[in-house]
Design a protein around this motif. Structure first.
Motif, PDB file in Angstrom:
ATOM      1  N   PHE A 134       0.826  -1.210   0.000  1.00 59.66           N
ATOM      2  CA  PHE A 134       0.000   0.000   0.000  1.00 59.66           C
ATOM      3  C   PHE A 134       0.861   1.260   0.000  1.00 59.66           C
ATOM      4  O   PHE A 134       0.480   2.283  -0.602  1.00 59.66           O
ATOM      5  CB  PHE A 134      -0.947  -0.001   1.195  1.00 59.66           C
ATOM      6  CG  PHE A 134      -2.203  -0.788   0.963  1.00 59.66           C
ATOM      7  CD1 PHE A 134      -3.226  -0.274   0.185  1.00 59.66           C
ATOM      8  CD2 PHE A 134      -2.359  -2.047   1.511  1.00 59.66           C
ATOM      9  CE1 PHE A 134      -4.387  -0.993  -0.046  1.00 59.66           C
ATOM     10  CE2 PHE A 134      -3.513  -2.783   1.286  1.00 59.66           C
ATOM     11  CZ  PHE A 134      -4.531  -2.263   0.514  1.00 59.66           C
ATOM     12  N   SER A 168       0.915   3.984   5.869  1.00 61.10           N
ATOM     13  CA  SER A 168       0.411   2.652   5.555  1.00 61.10           C
ATOM     14  C   SER A 168       0.297   1.792   6.814  1.00 61.10           C
ATOM     15  O   SER A 168      -0.706   1.096   7.017  1.00 61.10           O
ATOM     16  CB  SER A 168       1.333   1.978   4.532  1.00 61.10           C
ATOM     17  OG  SER A 168       0.818   0.723   4.145  1.00 61.10           O
ATOM     18  N   GLU A 194      -7.275   0.201   2.174  1.00 60.38           N
ATOM     19  CA  GLU A 194      -6.316  -0.378   3.117  1.00 60.38           C
ATOM     20  C   GLU A 194      -6.939  -0.581   4.491  1.00 60.38           C
ATOM     21  O   GLU A 194      -6.659  -1.585   5.160  1.00 60.38           O
ATOM     22  CB  GLU A 194      -5.063   0.487   3.230  1.00 60.38           C
ATOM     23  CG  GLU A 194      -4.007  -0.161   4.108  1.00 60.38           C
ATOM     24  CD  GLU A 194      -2.692   0.578   4.133  1.00 60.38           C
ATOM     25  OE1 GLU A 194      -1.692  -0.014   4.572  1.00 60.38           O
ATOM     26  OE2 GLU A 194      -2.661   1.758   3.719  1.00 60.38           O
TER      27      GLU A 194
END
Length: 217
Positions: A134, A168, A194
């Motif tokens: 991500f 992330s 995410e």
């Protein structure tokens, strides 16, 4: 048991250790040309370990090797002929490789009804692979849509790799503690995806292995 023997028996442990080591080393690699060179070399180590862990079947190995070779080829071309287009393309292929490696580890962890020691290490390794994947997607978004992410310090500047990786990790873990904010629609969409991936990973994969461990005892 010697460390080499232990890591041979539990390859996921080696990948997890190197990934966490990278989190500590990356802040020292971003500021100088030598540091960026070391960053690239360290990335190759991570790439190699991820390839080693993914080698569960011939098909998985071939796909992973092709993605890794594509990353290496594009990186070499970018060193000789730097181009902004190559930068985001490399980041996109890197994201694809880490997503594939994470999916392979998840398939490995859910292939049977037993929770081995290596599978428990794979839980952490998979989390780091998803966080890296991500972060690379965030990098692609930032390169294609400048200003996608802002922070309290130098809000209009391009976010560094460490900043995107930090975003992330905080997003995937559900902690949400951070000063980096997505402001464009695409950046917010990636962050939401995410967040969803993090919740599903904990609910479906981690909880399953914990239940198997408890049942075994």
């Amino acid at each position: 048991m010697p460390p080499t023997t232990y890591l041979t028996r539990h390859p996921s442990a080696g990948l997890l250790f190197v990934q966490l080591l990278g989190v500590l080393l990356y802040p020292w690699m971003e500021g100088t040309a030598l540091g960026r060179t070391l960053f690239g070399a360290f990335g190759l180590v991570v790439l190699g370990l991820a390839l080693h862990v993914v080698k569960r079947s011939p098909i998985q190995s071939w796909v992973a090797v092709l993605l890794a070779l594509l990353v290496l080829t594009l990186s070499a071309v970018d060193m000789l002929l730097p181009s902004p287009r190559l930068d985001w393309l490399i980041a996109l292929v890197e994201a694809a490789f880490y997503f594939y490696a994470a999916a392979s580890l998840i398939a490995y962890m859910t292939a049977d009804q037993h929770a081995t020691t290596d599978e428990l290490y794979a839980v952490g390794a998979t989390f780091t692979l998803l966080a890296w994947a991500f972060a690379y997607l965030f990098s692609v978004c930032q390169l294609l849509l400048p200003g996608s992410f802002v922070a309290m310090i130098e809000p209009q500047a391009m976010r560094t790799w460490m900043e995107l990786l930090f975003l992330s990790f905080t997003t995937l873990s559900g902690v949400g503690l951070g000063d980096i904010v997505p402001i464009t629609p695409m950046a917010r969409a990636l962050v939401m995806i995410e967040e969803f991936a993090g919740v599903m990973y904990l609910a479906l994969v981690v909880s399953r292995l914990i239940a198997l461990s408890v049942n075994k005892r």
